[in-house]
Design a protein around this motif. Structure first.
Motif, PDB file in Angstrom:
ATOM      1  N   ASN A 272     -20.470 -21.864  25.141  1.00  0.00           N
ATOM      2  CA  ASN A 272     -20.232 -21.891  23.669  1.00  0.00           C
ATOM      3  C   ASN A 272     -19.665 -23.174  23.337  1.00  0.00           C
TER       4      ASN A 272
ATOM      5  N   LEU B  49     -13.977 -19.856  20.339  1.00  0.00           N
ATOM      6  CA  LEU B  49     -13.391 -18.897  20.956  1.00  0.00           C
ATOM      7  C   LEU B  49     -12.093 -18.211  20.376  1.00  0.00           C
TER       8      LEU B  49
ATOM      9  N   ALA C  53     -11.673 -14.886  19.309  1.00  0.00           N
ATOM     10  CA  ALA C  53     -11.904 -13.573  20.235  1.00  0.00           C
ATOM     11  C   ALA C  53     -10.724 -12.987  20.952  1.00  0.00           C
TER      12      ALA C  53
ATOM     13  N   SER D 296     -10.872 -14.366  26.008  1.00  0.00           N
ATOM     14  CA  SER D 296     -11.684 -15.287  26.544  1.00  0.00           C
ATOM     15  C   SER D 296     -11.329 -16.015  27.960  1.00  0.00           C
TER      16      SER D 296
ATOM     17  N   CYS E  88     -15.856 -18.683  27.963  1.00  0.00           N
ATOM     18  CA  CYS E  88     -16.870 -17.542  27.462  1.00  0.00           C
ATOM     19  C   CYS E  88     -16.004 -16.619  26.799  1.00  0.00           C
ATOM     20  N   PHE E  89     -16.577 -15.746  26.117  1.00  0.00           N
ATOM     21  CA  PHE E  89     -16.142 -14.654  25.214  1.00  0.00           C
ATOM     22  C   PHE E  89     -16.018 -13.558  26.433  1.00  0.00           C
TER      23      PHE E  89
END
Lengths: 479, 95
Positions: free
Chosen positions: A34, B77, B80, B83, B87-88
């Motif tokens: 990401n 993120l 979200a 997380s 990463c999500f």
């Protein structure tokens, strides 16, 4: 054979653009999760995608290379489904009006040629990656990396023209070779930049109607493609033989077991409700773009192979190996140009060079050794300046250091003495030092010939050209 | 074209919506009325007319293949719910 298999393939090829299909995020592989995402590829509200021109150029090149007809106007569509690797809730793809259609390519199979039809090529965006398992302790969650989301893909859909797993693999290899030659895809199956799904069904030999197909996924090498298709063909034949029905479904290949297993997806999973993507205008490719793509098409693997066989009179096997990549083929051609000896050049490039590169896991592009240096070495052997055996040692050092052969030969003192007057002088001294043996030889003890050769070699520290020594010795001993 | 309860349930399922019995009846009626209204358009003969997907002039807008800065990972993120490790984090996907 009572049954025949019918196989069609869908190939996804990742295009080697620097940025994504609809935004400027990098497409680099292997970055931190990401870190290559923005409002557009994350599917934030209110953003607008803008099409990457290079991705279109690449897709047009591939279309031309496999004889597809380019549609002057194609449209992007939304393929709707919910999955966490797809933040927008839809994938932008092409559906009713793809970029190009009606192509074909030819494969070599069982000593003959077979034409495989290509239904269509369309453009679409890749999805993200889901990470499970390894290093992830929390078993109630999946982890999502969206760096790959929006990376440009082309999907190449074949006609159901293949009948065996060997034909399928030959088709895939041909397709991958073309993509790599065009420098629009790196063709790496393990990293997923070249992916394949196979539609497989069986029917009674001679039947016209197609059987019910299963779609196979998760095959990330040519070997697995072959294994999965072979397994699936047998599985379906067994079902039919037992009076059971083949179910239309998606099946995943399990490489550790060598089998395919049903994904047991929900019944409704395939209702994608495609509709035209309102955020993107129709894609009008235009004659200018197509002409430019056509002009920059390189010689393709098939044509190059054929030309090597005809122009250089080398065996088809050599031609196949030497044209495996454009870089290797160019390298070989430079050696030939300098030596004028196609077969000898092939032996060195294909034999020695590829062997050493393979040991190091390198490509010809990474290698310090220049084609001109190989040509020099071949020239030195031809003149008799070094023996073929010495040349192999010299070659290894050339490969390691990138130095030209003359310097290495000089530094090692392994020049071969081929000069006849020089050798005649040495041989004269050998004969003078051994008058008794000369007499015995001349009176019929011809086995002593080897003794004289040995003495000559000793006197030259092994550097004498054996053929020349034999010739001169014979003349002198004849008296 | 008539909308049945089954159609509504199908669409709701695809959209991951959980509907009550009352809502199902409500939407079945509403969707039916909307579609009947739009159905009027099919009275017109459009057999020789290409579908209009846009009214903007047919010039494709391209961008050059240039990398522009992405969001910082923490910004990506930020919205979200969960997380971790860059990463999500989502409920486990079971195939």
């Amino acid at each position: 054979m009572k049954y025949e298999a019918v196989i069609g393939l869908e190939v996804h090829a990742q295009l080697l653009t620097d940025s994504k299909l609809f935004c400027g995020c990098s497409t680099r592989f292997g970055s931190e999760p990401n870190t290559q995402v923005c409002q557009i590829c994350l599917g934030m509200p209110g953003v607008l995608p803008v099409l990457n021109k290079k991705a279109v150029e690449f897709a047009v090149k591939m279309s031309l290379a496999v004889n597809c007809r380019i549609n002057p106007r194609s449209i992007f569509a939304r393929k709707n489904y919910f999955y966490p690797d797809l933040p927008k809730g839809y994938q932008v793809s092409q559906y009713t009006e793809p970029l190009s259609e009606h192509g074909h390519l030819e494969i070599d199979i069982d000593g003959g040629r077979k034409r495989i039809g290509i239904t269509r090529i369309h453009m679409e965006e890749d999805a993200g990656k889901l990470l499970h398992g390894e290093g992830i302790e929390d078993s109630n969650f999946s982890f999502v990396d969206l760096n790959r989301t929006g990376v440009p893909l082309i999907e190449i859909v074949s006609e159901p023209d293949m009948r065996t797993s060997d034909e399928a693999v030959a088709y895939l290899k041909a397709l991958r070779d073309i993509l790599v030659y065009l420098r629009i895809c790196d063709g790496n199956m393990e990293e997923g930049s070249f992916r394949c799904d196979a539609n497989v069904s069986v029917r009674l030999m001679g039947a016209e109607k197609l059987g019910t197909k299963a779609e196979l996924k998760n095959m990330n090498s040519f070997k697995y493609v072959k294994e999965a298709i072979d397994y699936e063909i047998q599985r379906q034949i067994d079902l039919v033989e037992n009076g059971e029905k083949v179910v239309q479904e998606t099946r995943l290949f399990d490489a550790s077991k060598g089998i395919t297993a049903s994904m047991r997806s929900k019944e409704e999973a395939h209702d994608y409700r495609y509709f035209p993507e309102p955020d993107l205008l129709p894609l009008n490719v235009g004659a200018k773009l197509v002409d430019q793509a056509r002009e920059t098409l390189p010689e393709l693997p098939e044509a190059k192979r054929a030309r090597f066989i005809t122009d250089y009179a080398i065996p088809p096997y050599d031609a196949g190996v030497l044209t495996a990549t454009r870089e290797l083929a160019d390298y070989y051609e430079e050696v030939v140009k300098a030596t004028g000896e196609p077969k000898v050049s092939s032996n060195w490039v294909m034999g020695e060079l590829l062997r050493l590169l393979k040991e190091d896991g390198k490509d010809v592009g990474d290698c310090a050794l220049k084609p001109s240096a190989i040509a020099d070495l071949i020239g030195m052997i031809k003149k008799g300046a070094i023996s073929g055996k010495m040349a192999k040692e010299v070659f290894e050092e050339m490969y390691k250091t990138g130095k030209p052969p003359a310097g290495i030969v000089k530094a090692r003192g392994i020049t071969q003495i081929s000069d006849e007057s020089e050798l005649a002088g040495v041989i004269d001294r050998v004969l003078e030092a051994n008058p008794e043996s000369v007499d015995r030889y001349r009176s019929g003890k011809v086995q002593l010939f080897g003794f004289f050769v040995g003495e000559t070699m000793k006197a030259t520290k092994g550097q004498a050209n054996p053929q020349a020594v034999n010739k001169i010795l014979k003349e002198k001993l004849a008296g | 074209m008539s909308i049945t309860k089954k159609d509504v349930l199908h669409v709701a399922d695809l959209a991951r919506l959980a509907l009550t019995e009352k809502e199902i009846d409500l939407y079945t009626g509403q969707l039916q009325r909307i579609l009947s209204y739009v159905e009027k358009l099919s009275e017109l003969d459009t057999s020789g007319v290409a579908p209009t997907t846009t009214t903007v002039p047919p010039e494709t807008a391209f961008r050059e293949d240039r990398v522009t800065p992405s969001l910082a990972q923490e910004d990506a993120l930020r919205n979200a719910p969960l997380s971790e490790k860059g990463c999500f984090k989502v409920p486990k996907i079971i195939e």
